[in-house]
Design a protein around this motif. Sequence first.
Motif, mmCIF file in Angstrom:
data_model
loop_
_atom_site.group_PDB
_atom_site.id
_atom_site.type_symbol
_atom_site.label_atom_id
_atom_site.label_comp_id
_atom_site.label_asym_id
_atom_site.label_seq_id
_atom_site.Cartn_x
_atom_site.Cartn_y
_atom_site.Cartn_z
ATOM 1 N N SER A 93 42.565 -122.858 5.212
ATOM 2 C CA SER A 93 42.014 -121.527 4.955
ATOM 3 C C SER A 93 41.026 -121.092 6.025
ATOM 4 N N THR A 94 40.226 -122.032 6.553
ATOM 5 C CA THR A 94 39.202 -121.656 7.540
ATOM 6 C C THR A 94 39.589 -122.000 8.969
ATOM 7 N N LEU A 95 40.647 -122.791 9.157
ATOM 8 C CA LEU A 95 41.075 -123.256 10.479
ATOM 9 C C LEU A 95 39.975 -124.034 11.185
ATOM 10 N N GLN A 96 39.152 -124.706 10.396
ATOM 11 C CA GLN A 96 38.085 -125.537 10.952
ATOM 12 C C GLN A 96 38.486 -127.003 10.885
ATOM 13 N N VAL A 97 38.022 -127.774 11.866
ATOM 14 C CA VAL A 97 38.264 -129.216 11.865
ATOM 15 C C VAL A 97 37.318 -129.862 10.864
ATOM 16 N N THR A 98 37.868 -130.578 9.902
ATOM 17 C CA THR A 98 37.041 -131.228 8.883
ATOM 18 C C THR A 98 36.859 -132.719 9.144
ATOM 19 N N LEU A 109 47.198 -142.509 6.301
ATOM 20 C CA LEU A 109 47.737 -141.846 7.478
ATOM 21 C C LEU A 109 48.272 -142.900 8.443
ATOM 22 N N TRP A 110 49.561 -142.792 8.759
ATOM 23 C CA TRP A 110 50.206 -143.731 9.668
ATOM 24 C C TRP A 110 50.431 -143.032 11.023
ATOM 25 N N CYS A 111 50.065 -143.722 12.086
ATOM 26 C CA CYS A 111 50.115 -143.160 13.429
ATOM 27 C C CYS A 111 50.972 -144.057 14.322
ATOM 28 N N CYS A 112 51.949 -143.433 14.989
ATOM 29 C CA CYS A 112 52.848 -144.182 15.866
ATOM 30 C C CYS A 112 52.462 -143.916 17.315
ATOM 31 N N GLN A 166 45.318 -129.151 3.593
ATOM 32 C CA GLN A 166 44.853 -129.821 4.795
ATOM 33 C C GLN A 166 46.038 -130.173 5.691
ATOM 34 N N VAL A 167 45.830 -130.054 6.981
ATOM 35 C CA VAL A 167 46.859 -130.376 7.959
ATOM 36 C C VAL A 167 46.271 -131.356 8.960
ATOM 37 N N TYR A 168 47.034 -132.391 9.265
ATOM 38 C CA TYR A 168 46.653 -133.329 10.321
ATOM 39 C C TYR A 168 47.492 -133.021 11.557
ATOM 40 N N ASP A 205 46.721 -138.331 23.522
ATOM 41 C CA ASP A 205 45.572 -139.145 23.919
ATOM 42 C C ASP A 205 45.000 -139.960 22.771
ATOM 43 N N GLY A 206 45.641 -139.927 21.586
ATOM 44 C CA GLY A 206 45.194 -140.730 20.455
ATOM 45 C C GLY A 206 44.274 -140.006 19.494
ATOM 46 N N ALA A 207 44.065 -138.705 19.678
ATOM 47 C CA ALA A 207 43.178 -137.952 18.793
ATOM 48 C C ALA A 207 43.952 -137.429 17.595
ATOM 49 N N VAL A 208 43.356 -137.582 16.413
ATOM 50 C CA VAL A 208 43.901 -137.031 15.173
ATOM 51 C C VAL A 208 42.840 -136.120 14.575
ATOM 52 N N LEU A 209 43.206 -134.872 14.290
ATOM 53 C CA LEU A 209 42.288 -133.901 13.717
ATOM 54 C C LEU A 209 42.797 -133.459 12.363
ATOM 55 N N ALA A 210 41.878 -133.337 11.405
ATOM 56 C CA ALA A 210 42.202 -132.796 10.084
ATOM 57 C C ALA A 210 41.678 -131.372 10.019
ATOM 58 N N TRP A 211 42.547 -130.429 9.584
ATOM 59 C CA TRP A 211 42.219 -129.007 9.579
ATOM 60 C C TRP A 211 42.185 -128.484 8.158
ATOM 61 N N ASP A 212 41.212 -127.636 7.885
ATOM 62 C CA ASP A 212 41.217 -126.866 6.654
ATOM 63 C C ASP A 212 42.088 -125.633 6.878
#
Length: 1275
Positions: free
Chosen positions: A1099-1104, A1124-1127, A1083-1085, A1090-1097
């Motif tokens: 293998s499928t490149l889909q937002v989970t 998950l820490w966000c600055c 998984q990749v974050y 703009d404050g958006a955080v997306l988690a990606w699979d």
Amino acid sequence: MAEAAPQHLALPSGLLELCVLLGAPRDSLRGPELVAQKRGVQHLPALDPEVLSIFAPPFVSKEDGQTAGASCGTLGKTKRRSFRKKREKPRADPAKGPSGPRETDIEDVSVPDGVDLLALPQLCFPGGLCVASEPKEDSVHFLVLTDVCGNRTYGAVAQYYRPLHDEHCFYGGRPHWEASRLSVGAGGCFVPFAVCVISRFPYYNALRDCLSCLLTHLKLCKDFEVDNHIKDFAAKLSLIPSPPPGPLHLMFNMKPLQIVFPSRADPESPVIDLDLHLPLLCFRPEKVLQILTCLLTEQRLVLFSASWALLPLVAACFLAYLHPLRWQHTLVPILPGQMLDFLMAPTAFLMGCHLRHLDEVSKEADGLVLINIDSGSVTCSGCEVPDIPLLAAQTFIQRVQSLQLHYDLDLAHLGASTDVNEGRARRWAWQQRLNGQIQQLALQLLVSIFREVKNHLNYEHRVFNSEEFLKTRAPGDQRFYRQVLDTYMFHSFLKARLSRRMDAFAQMELSTQSEEDRMNGMLLGPRRPTVEKKAPHKPSPGRAARRRMVVSMPNLQDIAGPELPPRNASLRKVEAEDCSCPSPAPDVSPKPAYTFKIPEVHFPRVRQCVQAYYADCVSLLTKAMSCVAPDNSALLARYLYLRGLMRLAQGQRLDALLDFQSLYKTDLSVFPADLVRSAVQALPGPERAQAERTPELRMLISRVLDKPGEAPKADDRVKHFELPSRHLPLGDFVQRVQESGIVKDAGLIGRLFEALTVGQQKLIDPETFREFYACWKETEAQAQEVSLPAAVAEHLDKNECVYKLSGSVKTSRGVGKIAMTQKRLFLLTEGRPGYVEISTFRNIEEVRSTTVAFLLLRIPTLKIKSVAKKDVFEANLKAECDLWHLMVKEMWAGKALADDHKDPQFVQQALTHALLMDAVVGALQTPGAIYAASKLSYFDKMRSEMPVAVPKTTAETLKHKINPSAGETFPQAVDVLLYTPGHLDPAERAGDARPKLWCALQAGRVVVFDASSWSLHQHCVRVGSSALNCMAMVAQGQVWVGSEDSVIYIISVHSMSCNKQLTEHRASVTGFVVQDGPDAPSQVYSCSVDGAVLAWDVSTLQVTRRLQLPSSGLSSIQLHAGCLWCCTWGSIVAVNSSVRQELRIDETFQEPSTTFVAFQLLPEEQLWAACAGYDDLYVWGLKDLARPPGRVHLPDCAQVTCMIRVKRQVWVGGTGLSQGKFRGKIYVIDAERRTVEKELVAHADAVRTLCSAEDRYVLSGSGPEEGKIAIWTVE
């Protein structure tokens, strides 16, 4: 049933554009010739063929629905012309025979542009249409048709014979072998017919097999059934889509054969569906090279053969050998006898004629290259064809001779196949492997011929210095290159090189590049032949390159600085080592290929059956996609393309757009942007509104329809360097010098301008420029001619080059010539040539220019004192003394700066300064010439007037510097750095397995270095045109890059190209964090400003998962203990499934305008952060963020920009005060004691980015004033 697509939505064409039935006019068969034939007359004149029937898509009958017939009966319809033809239809009673009365109906048939129906009958019957007295074997030949715009379409023609008699059927319903026994008296005469299939794609073998299947049906059908059979056949072909470029081939059951339609290797490659070894069976390798030379020099070529089929096949093979170069002239591989006057055309062409015309053409035509395929001979009639460069030719011949060209010999050990399709599949696989080998060796031939063209290109101004390129060619090769350089083909090749197109040539050039060539990309200095290049080669078993079994970072203290590269040796100078053993053909491991079997369609002209066919295709593609391995995105992309196409043909527009949206993320190289744009524009209002409500489709629509303005047309001109004819101000002078290839750095050219205009108006007159250019080239030529004896060369390093040689002078160590390399000065003694060391530049202690008395004269003398020698070297250089004094001092200063700053480019720049001084003195020839040349003593003045001592701690920690902007006109800021470790994968090339350093520069440019040697691995990977903010190694084969344009670009490590994009973010992408799974990243974050955080699979490149922070200004994210820490600018927020912590900046600091600029989480449960405008780091405990933070003071710090943790240290990059100036500084902090251990004066500009390499080294990148990367050791 789904609603059909709108009529005006044109889908991509299927394999078939047009199908035509041709033969003799029916009236001519009823005439006296037929009567004479039946009475036994043996010789009849040839008949004039004509078009009998035309079959063009769409084929769905109008009775099934007007809309369906317009848009769903076929995969698409290209722009066509209307052809109005009388069609004869039999009455209801077919027993009347061919001479019975017929009804005449008039109908319009659409014909593709580029198809000349008036000339088509002659091309389909190039030998004439002759009635035969006995049946003949079916035959196939091929056509290439070209429209006025140069677009080619391809035809396959099948000729067959049928008896003409009262039964009105083919062979009276008998099988072919029974009909063949008919005599003239019993069976009458046999009339030839031809079926021509025209396609936009050169599927020679596949269309031949399709026509063979069709003929098995036509021979057994009644006369009035012929049109329906051909129409069904054409309708089936029109429903087969052309396979997208990549690893997926299509297979179709044409009964009785399984037909394979191979895909192109990539979007830039042609379709290869023929046997590429045919020319190698017809010609000796030397003749193949001669023909390729004729094509490269754009001669007028004529092929001859007794087989009409061989003419287009051999022509197509030779043109395939030239890829990626493209033949842009007339191509008529089959020229009927009535068209022989075409051979008088004055321009270049490639045509084919029957062998019977060879004598006639050779007598009448002049300036032609006559190629006899049947005898394997090549004759030049009135034209001179040069020889191809010798070394390239010899290598090609050796590799061709090592090929196995005979299928039966290669597969003799296998048992016989009992299934016809199994045997065909085995033969096809063998041919694919052989085709790959032939393509590789042909491409290697082109690369060996044109590799050095890049050394004479100026990319900024799109200039090719052809004269200088020609000077580097061997005398025997000059004629070849002079002719090639004047061709349209080479001009297009130059356009592609100057645009840095990553085509097959560029990829082959990169994969076969030597380490020396890679170093060449990093250097700014002029090129000269090295000692190794000039010395005779001695074969050594140690010369074979062996792959590293441990792929890791090098020990930098053992790395020598990159040496100045040589001018490559002539292609015609063949060393014994190069020819000692045959060079084998390239061992091409076949790339994984897959086949998708297209379902059958039983009634291809019935709308319901066509719709059922599309539904079956979608179902099978969906099933195939479910079986694709997660890491095989290339195959998945091809399935998505085909399913989207089928759904669009079905009328399922929204589902099709969803497939294309997935394709956009998976592989951009096959994304049909124009088709998707048309599909969106054709959406009815309700469907458009529904699409806008779907987030994925809304993003796709905005991408394909977003037109911010008419994009300026890319400059694709190619200019040749010319000396100026008018006075040049500074700006024009800078451009002209850059175009000349002498130097690119604008600052250095500015100093050169000052030197050439000392005491004059600030304009360079044409004569001065001409003299300066001539002096530079003269010095270059002299260095080329320097021949060092072996006894001298053994004292020098193999990569040293002699750049300057003095005249004969008397010195304190004998008489001879002083030679200057990039490392040392030495005396080349006269008489018996010998070597006397003067000094290396590193060991020089003092340089003085003085005079010594001789009788009544004062002779200018140069004195050099060396640390290693007690006696002072003296040379009576006379008139050359002042120039050598300037040059030696500049080289001495450059070497000292290089040692202090661990930056070998100081030496290269000093060398360029010294050679420019020499050219300035030679050009001006005035008393003030030495003063003018002193304007170029840049490093010597820097050392004497502005000495900047490198702090001891910095000198001890700094190990090396590299310049990713080498070769550019100005330095560029290094915005992001990423180190990726090496992987030992047997499927990879050795170069792919090494560790790499990825550098993000301005305007979407990514430069890649081989981190095992710091040589340039990839000059530029383009990812958009905006600034790049972050990079991450997500999987072994993928690097993700976040851009200011809100797109995540995915670079393939293997192909060094970007064919995938993720577009879910709506603002600038600012950070990544990779969550590792048990074996690989799962998984990749990613985050955006703009404050958006997306988690990606992965293998499928889909937002989970999606997360939206309430505050904007999100700059980076990190994972710590599952949280998950966000600055952001105003706070640092910790988020997980149940707990949310927030550290607000306004609760800690009194200054309301300050923001967080960087943060770091340590395993000791600590949070370190830096704030704008503060020279302290602040440290919080994660268990209680409410407690006041600790502080770590950063002495003389003006700004913090980045921060990383390495072992038990925190490295902080920014700007600070050093020796009274603001410089880029790095603070190394002990994380336990919270004290600053080191202050490193890193760069002349601010430190923009930091990254760690295996916790052994830290790499820092600087701003645009310097634009370099520093490599630091970690203790």
